[in-house]
Enzyme design. Structure first.
Site, PDB file in Angstrom:
ATOM      1  N   GLY A 204      44.534  37.601  47.021  1.00  0.00           N
ATOM      2  CA  GLY A 204      45.791  36.895  46.789  1.00  0.00           C
ATOM      3  C   GLY A 204      46.007  35.738  47.728  1.00  0.00           C
ATOM      4  CG  LEU A 230      43.034  36.258  41.118  1.00  0.00           C
ATOM      5  CD1 LEU A 230      42.374  34.963  40.728  1.00  0.00           C
ATOM      6  CD2 LEU A 230      44.525  36.102  41.328  1.00  0.00           C
ATOM      7  CG  ASP A 231      41.233  36.654  44.593  1.00  0.00           C
ATOM      8  OD1 ASP A 231      40.703  35.599  44.209  1.00  0.00           O
ATOM      9  OD2 ASP A 231      42.329  36.694  45.164  1.00  0.00           O
ATOM     10  CD  GLU A 232      38.985  43.410  43.010  1.00  0.00           C
ATOM     11  OE1 GLU A 232      37.789  43.674  43.203  1.00  0.00           O
ATOM     12  OE2 GLU A 232      39.917  43.986  43.590  1.00  0.00           O
TER      13      GLU A 232
END
Lengths: 288, 288, 288, 288
Positions: A204, A230-232
């Site tokens: 985040g 997201l971000d994974e």
């Protein structure tokens, strides 16, 4: 002649099965291609096999199309997908940015000096700020502003640039917008993002401020393929840097810039040299 | 079952020539051996080819002797030398020490806990100091004092221990005597030394004091095969550690201990996993 | 307000003697200056004392000249030399280059984005190649060719630029000429060079080729003050990067570029933040 | 004489206020103590000030009690807490373990060879496994089994050992039980735990398996003070190690061992050398 000037790269993957290496190496020998470097890996848990080969045709007149057609036929029984990359090929890319320019500047320098085998076809941004930097390098700059309401239209514009430019890779060089689920799916496996923390640590927004709050003694950056989560997305490479109590959040941001540049550039190099393979939500990376 | 429990390793090298990979991989397929990991490298400058393969026989009753005999025949035309290492094999080693015990202590811990696949057959020293540590681990300790005059006799004693123990590797874990030229030749490619500096930076005695004098900001250690040319043998791996103005020579010595232990242990692991190949005065090392 | 906006830096050194810290800290308290960060070190071997203080005047109207005059008087009995750096000061510098542009490009980016508190007054080169890069950043570029015969004249030209520009620091960003002994003496303690190896490992020309020949597993870079003894000046900081058998000399050169840029930029930052002190042929560096 | 043989350490902290450094340094000068090394830091956000001083009394017969009494009086107006550590002092510690012995083995080695200035008074475990290792080093071993029901009693036993041994520091060297809230409070600021991941990345159980699942390219370890909030106590130091796709969970566990040992030993050294200060939920660490 430099050492890479006559080297082709073949990257392939398929389900694990006896003979996966042999089908590649025997074919190469038959075609009188000398293997200069090879790495293969079988993932026992996912049951997938990965192989990357650098080779040099021993005879003049190597016919890449004929080679690929014949190999596809040969490898069909293994359900093997493969890609062939000729010597000196520059992969067409589009770079997406917002306002921060450190990663873009770094990529442009490596591009300009031939350190990264990429051909930057266009730069896309939701802000106008980096237009002059792009123009100095002679690269088209597309400013597509975005709001919550105009997101679909903006992404359609972005997509059009990607399509028309023939880009095979999209580099999110600190592009600060979340891509829609559709866009992520379309770009699966061919869009690399740099996240400014050591995932999965601080996802985040404002990860350096989170890191400061937690008092960590190391900060880092993660280059990964984007996906829906997201971000994974699958991680390609990560970099790290020690920090101290005397580093305030703005210091962490500053220290992070170098590690972001290096980590993103390394990930792009690994990708364009065909060293990265998707393995479900993970990657196989054959380092040099 | 752990992942390595059924994995054989084959390491081979030969002059560069078309078909070097194929001769290995085709043979393995014919014998119904599944390749789980493979790395090969062709050194354009030395004209030598290196290959390391991990594989798993798909059928029970794998006959190693028959395999080796047949492969030797097949590979003869390539002048290829090869070694086959069965799953779970412990390589017999002899460790040589003087008074400093940090590297020995570290190796003994890894040995005792099964982290290093070695079988320590004997410990040899020119001092009596480390006898009790060895005995606690149940390992024969040979104290062979040495003077300038008795060097030939002492080395004969050492050699006898190596011979009779069946050691395939000799680890010089801070053994502070220079081996004779004959001894170096006999042990070529199978004796690993840890030098407490980043070679070729500070050869010879007291490298930490040299480093202090020069005011370097990094110290390190080098694990290398011994050869005739003291501190100049082929390098396997190197480790490094930052230091500051506040580190006096005794602090550098202390900081160096950790990096020496880790670097030596890593070199031994690389060697016994058959990841290291001699390439003239250099090495090829296939990292995991 | 950013955290550094009101912070002054005082750096001082003198022979070791009781009261060296007190003379600084008491004075600051009397002048109602709050110490936000302080580091001192006494080198037992050289008998020298070093201190660096960051402080914030608690009252408006801080008079730097009065402060320095009064402090010089107070510290005279300690033979203490000191420097006072105001908040936000940009140190005037001249950069010297030849043809390689990676370090220059990196310094220019940090300069342009305010990451390095320097004011680049001029760029000097023995080649014309980097003129356009300099001009894009609006910095005067002086092309002074050099031959063995014209060296004294060329150095006189260089010196004139340094003098007239008011430069306090000269950065040798891959300037490939050896400076004369006179020039080194004139620039003692205020010229930083980047050497592309881990000194004292590979002095002289083509260190990456030397590293390849030796088969090292780490390459690095060394930022140091220049002195008369080529590649032997006091070391400020060093960086390092792992390499493998698959890295040919041209790969080492490429890998080295990143570490050279980072190491040089770090050394310049340490210098302009007054964190580096000369201690005979070594340095004291107070890291953040 | 070694360089530390006559060096006292004074560590102090208090709320930020003009004169905090001066109150320390003036006092030392008055007492004819020469400051060999000093670091101070003011945390603008927490409003706390921290200082660590190494000094050498210039005259014989230094009276530590008188020094401390007089200093406490002088510093009272600053609400400054301070600690004085004499040269060569060994801090009494208790080590807590479960079954894994790598961190214990490492600490015992450093203890036995005088590398860590600690005096291990007792080893406490909820398992009997590591008794013989402890006994070989001549250290009392207390086996206190634990179940959900007997936890309060077990902790009472542990506490008694800590109390009676005079331990000033408790080292949780892979102790696999969660301490009760009361125990955490009692041990606040004087119990160091090693968590086998890069916090805040992977809290809780089996972090290496979590790391494998996520496909991270770096694993690490975090040494922190324990507090009520499991795996969230103030971080002292962190270590990191690259990993690859070829590392299965058991390989990550093995790679992690070295980094756990080194990170824990470094944290203990920093603590006993009085280099670590609690700053709310973060730490200030003055590195050498």
């Amino acid at each position: 002649m430099k050492r890479h000037d006559d080297i082709w790269i073949m990257a392939a993957q398929c389900p694990s099965r006896l003979g996966t290496v042999d089908v590649v190496t025997r074919f190469l020998k038959e075609r009188r291609c000398y293997i200069t470097e090879q790495q293969s890996f079988d993932d026992r848990l996912s049951g997938q096999f990965f192989i990357r080969t650098e080779f040099r045709p021993e005879e003049a007149g190597f016919d890449a199309d004929a080679f690929q057609t014949a190999f596809a036929e040969r490898a069909a029984e293994f359900e093997m997908s493969s890609e062939l990359t000729p010597p000196g090929r520059l992969m067409p890319v589009v770079i997406m940015v917002s306002k921060a320019d450190h990663c873009l500047n770094d990529l442009l320098y490596r591009y300009r000096t031939g350190q990264l085998p990429i051909d930057i076809r266009a730069i896309v941004s939701n802000h106008p700020d980096l237009a002059s930097l792009s123009e100095w390098h002679g690269i088209p700059y597309h400013h597509f502003p975005i709001t919550a309401e105009t997101k679909p239209e903006q992404e359609a514009q972005v997509w059009q640039v990607i399509e028309e430019s023939g880009a095979e890779l999209v580099i999110l060089a600190r592009y600060m917008q979340v891509l829609s689920s559709e866009m992520c799916t379309r770009l699966s496996g061919r869009a690399i993002n740099i996240h400014h923390s050591l995932l999965p640590g601080f996802k985040g927004a404002r990860p350096y401020h989170q890191a400061y709050e937690k008092g960590v003694k190391l900060v880092g950056a993660t280059a990964h393929y984007i996906n829906d989560d997201l971000d994974e997305g699958p991680i390609i490479t990560q970099g790290v840097e020690p920090v101290s109590h005397a580093d305030y959040p703005e210091d962490l941001v500053a220290k992070g810039r170098d590690i972001e540049c290096l980590t993103l550039a390394r990930a792009v190099a690994l990708h364009v040299e065909r060293r990265v393979f998707l393995n479900r939500n993970r990657t196989v990376v054959f380092q040099r």
